[in-house]
Design a protein around this motif. Sequence first.
Motif, PDB file in Angstrom:
ATOM      1  N   LEU A 213       0.385  -1.441  -0.082  1.00 23.05           N
ATOM      2  CA  LEU A 213       0.174  -0.304   0.541  1.00 23.05           C
ATOM      3  C   LEU A 213       0.796   1.228  -0.160  1.00 23.05           C
ATOM      4  O   LEU A 213       1.834   1.458   0.663  1.00 23.05           O
ATOM      5  N   VAL A 214       0.480   2.613  -0.763  1.00 24.37           N
ATOM      6  CA  VAL A 214       1.085   3.804  -0.549  1.00 24.37           C
ATOM      7  C   VAL A 214       0.546   4.227   1.001  1.00 24.37           C
ATOM      8  O   VAL A 214      -1.107   3.750   1.165  1.00 24.37           O
ATOM      9  N   ALA A 215       1.876   4.609   1.185  1.00 25.78           N
ATOM     10  CA  ALA A 215       1.766   5.231   2.800  1.00 25.78           C
ATOM     11  C   ALA A 215       2.204   6.486   2.646  1.00 25.78           C
ATOM     12  O   ALA A 215       3.310   6.948   1.761  1.00 25.78           O
TER      13      ALA A 215
ATOM     14  N   LEU B 135      -1.351   2.448  -5.489  1.00 27.61           N
ATOM     15  CA  LEU B 135      -0.886   4.103  -5.206  1.00 27.61           C
ATOM     16  C   LEU B 135      -2.521   4.995  -4.912  1.00 27.61           C
ATOM     17  O   LEU B 135      -3.549   4.174  -5.493  1.00 27.61           O
ATOM     18  N   ASP B 136      -2.426   5.913  -4.860  1.00 26.45           N
ATOM     19  CA  ASP B 136      -3.667   6.373  -4.687  1.00 26.45           C
ATOM     20  C   ASP B 136      -5.192   6.422  -3.052  1.00 26.45           C
ATOM     21  O   ASP B 136      -5.895   6.170  -4.064  1.00 26.45           O
ATOM     22  N   PHE B 137      -4.509   5.369  -2.809  1.00 24.13           N
ATOM     23  CA  PHE B 137      -5.386   4.491  -2.027  1.00 24.13           C
ATOM     24  C   PHE B 137      -6.531   5.449  -1.137  1.00 24.13           C
ATOM     25  O   PHE B 137      -6.062   6.136  -0.076  1.00 24.13           O
ATOM     26  N   GLY B 138      -7.413   6.343  -1.973  1.00 27.59           N
ATOM     27  CA  GLY B 138      -8.556   6.661  -0.487  1.00 27.59           C
ATOM     28  C   GLY B 138      -8.136   7.915  -0.716  1.00 27.59           C
ATOM     29  O   GLY B 138      -9.230   9.247  -0.784  1.00 27.59           O
ATOM     30  N   LEU B 139      -6.826   8.471  -0.916  1.00 26.29           N
ATOM     31  CA  LEU B 139      -6.542   9.861  -1.339  1.00 26.29           C
ATOM     32  C   LEU B 139      -7.536  10.984  -2.071  1.00 26.29           C
ATOM     33  O   LEU B 139      -7.679  11.669  -1.947  1.00 26.29           O
ATOM     34  N   ALA B 140      -7.863  10.540  -3.178  1.00 28.81           N
ATOM     35  CA  ALA B 140      -8.306  10.718  -4.403  1.00 28.81           C
ATOM     36  C   ALA B 140      -9.127  11.835  -4.025  1.00 28.81           C
ATOM     37  O   ALA B 140      -9.285  13.144  -5.042  1.00 28.81           O
ATOM     38  N   HIS B 141      -9.994  10.466  -3.163  1.00 29.02           N
ATOM     39  CA  HIS B 141     -11.783  11.141  -3.340  1.00 29.02           C
ATOM     40  C   HIS B 141     -11.717  12.543  -1.711  1.00 29.02           C
ATOM     41  O   HIS B 141     -12.697  13.390  -1.898  1.00 29.02           O
ATOM     42  N   ALA B 142     -10.418  12.534  -1.596  1.00 27.72           N
ATOM     43  CA  ALA B 142     -10.591  13.319   0.275  1.00 27.72           C
ATOM     44  C   ALA B 142      -9.894  14.253  -0.794  1.00 27.72           C
ATOM     45  O   ALA B 142     -10.706  15.788  -0.331  1.00 27.72           O
TER      46      ALA B 142
END
Length: 862
Positions: A108-110, A187-194
Amino acid sequence: MDGDEQGAPQAGGPRVRPGAITSLLEQLARAPDEDGPRFAAGDVIGSRFELVREIGRGGFGVVFEARDRQLDRAVAFKAIRRGERHALRERLLRGEAEAVARLSHPNLVALHDVGQCDRGSYLILELLRGRTLGDALAEERLSPAEAVRVALEIAKGVAHAHAHGVVHRDLKPANVFLCDDGQVKVLDFGLAHAFGRPRTDGGTPAYMAPEQEEGAPEDERTDVFALGAILHEMLAGPRPDAELGSGRRRARAPALDVPGAPALGRLVARMLEPRASARPRDATEVVPELLAIEAELMRSRAAPSPTRVRTRRGSLTALVAGAVAGVALVAWILGRAPSWRVSSLALWSVPGAPGALRAADDGEAAASVSVEAYGHFVRGVELRLHACDLHGAEQEQRRAIALDPGLAAARMELGTILANVRGNDFDPEADAQFRAAYALADRMPEKERAIVRLDRYVTEGQMGAAAPGTYRAEALRLAEELVRRYPLDGFALFYAAYVYGRFGGRERAVELYDRALVLDPGQCWVAGRLIGALRDAGRWDEAMEVARRAASVNPIAENVGTLALLQAREHRTEAVETARQALRAEREPGEAALVSACALGLAGHVEEAEETFRRVEARGATEEARARARQRVPVALAEQGRVADALRGWREPPRSWPGGIALARARVRAVGRPRLDAKEALPYVAAASDHLLYAGELAFHGDERAARRAAAALEEGSAPETYHRAIALANAGRHEQAIPLLRSLVASADYALVPALWQLHYLLGESLLEDGRPAEALEALRRIEWSAMKSDCPSWDQVANYPRAQLVRARAYEALGRCDDAAAELDRLLARWRRADPDLPLVVEARAMRARLAGAREAAPR
């Protein structure tokens, strides 16, 4: 994001502070809209991040390669584009973004960090080398084996997120990164929506589930659908209906026909079910099926026809490691275990056929294996590795052996558990279990035979036929061969690391433990070993980071308690709170409570530690835990200087080495006394005549004549002989000659000297002070704190020598004219010993010295 380099941090990197994401989102929500981030190559942000070049553009920002001047490393600097932001005000989404920032998994990307400046907001991520899966698929289709490998790595990372309540919502090949070193990152785990699009606008049409297109509620099954679409594309290209609208995508996708893996096509079809309720519930259900398919593909490539062999009915005498071929059974046994748990079961795995487990030894007909016995074995492995529940693991292995006495793996497991539970490698029952497993070695597959062969060199009961140096060389050779042949097998790496640690190869041990933990981040057992190896090597910051990550990924009481032990070195207030948290997390007081009590003691809360030990002694979950607590209570009492109470509470531990017990008896009687004035200890030292350190212990307590006789039997130049010689020189006042020997012994970290580690540090400090070198004495005695943390709990060596070291420190401060520091050192000792026996010589000496310092301060001219 696109391009040849992407940003993603490694698991275990610096953590984003709690609340940082929410704060950043709130600031973005208040800021005016703009076309894009105002950053450019060549900019220096906050004097720390130098932007080198633009390397990609994605849905919510621009990515630069940057140099972190403070840490001197290359990073990815992701500038956040401000745009539609009504999703930012959703409280649930802000909470999910915070959860994303805390995820820690190799796939996962962190985030490393988040920040904001006058030019805009940004994220700091690790810089990776490679390309996206989308770029790879644009060039060629993947083989079934490679497609399954990539899908499995994606699924492991997504399963970890699902276990923490986080959904990606935009899985697609462009958000999967194939690193040059073979790693797969999401990549971009969930953060694109935030940071950009509203939740209901998420997703990419070709990979969106029907409910996502229709604006219905999304959950983990949305990600399962997207992963199924990615897997379909890797195997056979995009789905025929991929670009159709939601109204035309309600038909069930046709199953793929994958040569050598019929179950793969069926799994993809289930993942692409239009009805969410018909799909696997989340990625944790997908992982075991992909593991079984991976094993099926490996078997079909390696052997056109299965090897048929004979074994006793109801027994398992062959275990093949590296791939979990019996995962369907494992999943049935464990239910919906998180992916990081199921994947660890590759320690010992069984080749089989649908509906039956089979064993292998000599090429004759196969017989079915006891499924019930193997189920208990697997559950026991799970309890040991991921719950650190040795009691539960022991019961499961005993059940397995009762059902199938020939289950060699269960016997190896039980031997390992007993040696650790009873704290004694020489435990007779543990030894019997190891020997029983050895007797079955010739019928095991090659990897298990290699491990058993190697185990004979590291199990103390098997040594004696050759010189120790010969055993060491052969053990390390076999360990390296194991790593070479099984580089991706977690248990092979773990066992080789254990061998290196046992025979002095610290750096290699750390490297191999780390590799094993990357394969399975949830293993508390491997994490504990890695922490111990890093701690022994003096790499405290790294040990602390591993402990923090373990407590985050798998927050069981054992992991949290271990973190408290590490914190006790420099962050004592934090350690006390963490230890109390671990105690609250444990359902019944047991091994984790003992670890937490040790952390409390090391952090200076000795009375609270004593109370915890007494609670475990009275209500411990197991007899072993209660027995260990009974042994710790006298140690906690002696730490407070309550030697008379400690002696009244003394109980000999069962099944222990007589020489070691004799030394413990000697040291409890020496607490609070100068070493050469502890005659009460000598009769007990004499009972330790079979101990390697016998001669040195006699000299340490002043019986030089008996010490010389005992030393005559020691090999010249060996650690025990050098230990005696250094003490004899110090006793004779020849400190200049003793000091180099003591320094070499401290630096050697010889296994034989572990019971005297504190004595060595104390003697070195004492000799340096007597030689007129007080500053060097303080430096040597400062390290006594470090050596304490190499054991999980204060030892009798520590309890007897730490007060002596404090007095030597006070004298050294006084010799340097630092009388306030000397007084502070004495105050710490007397505070710890506020309930000490009043007639202890060191208490009397400390009080007299403290009064003298106070008098000198009063008499000093003002």
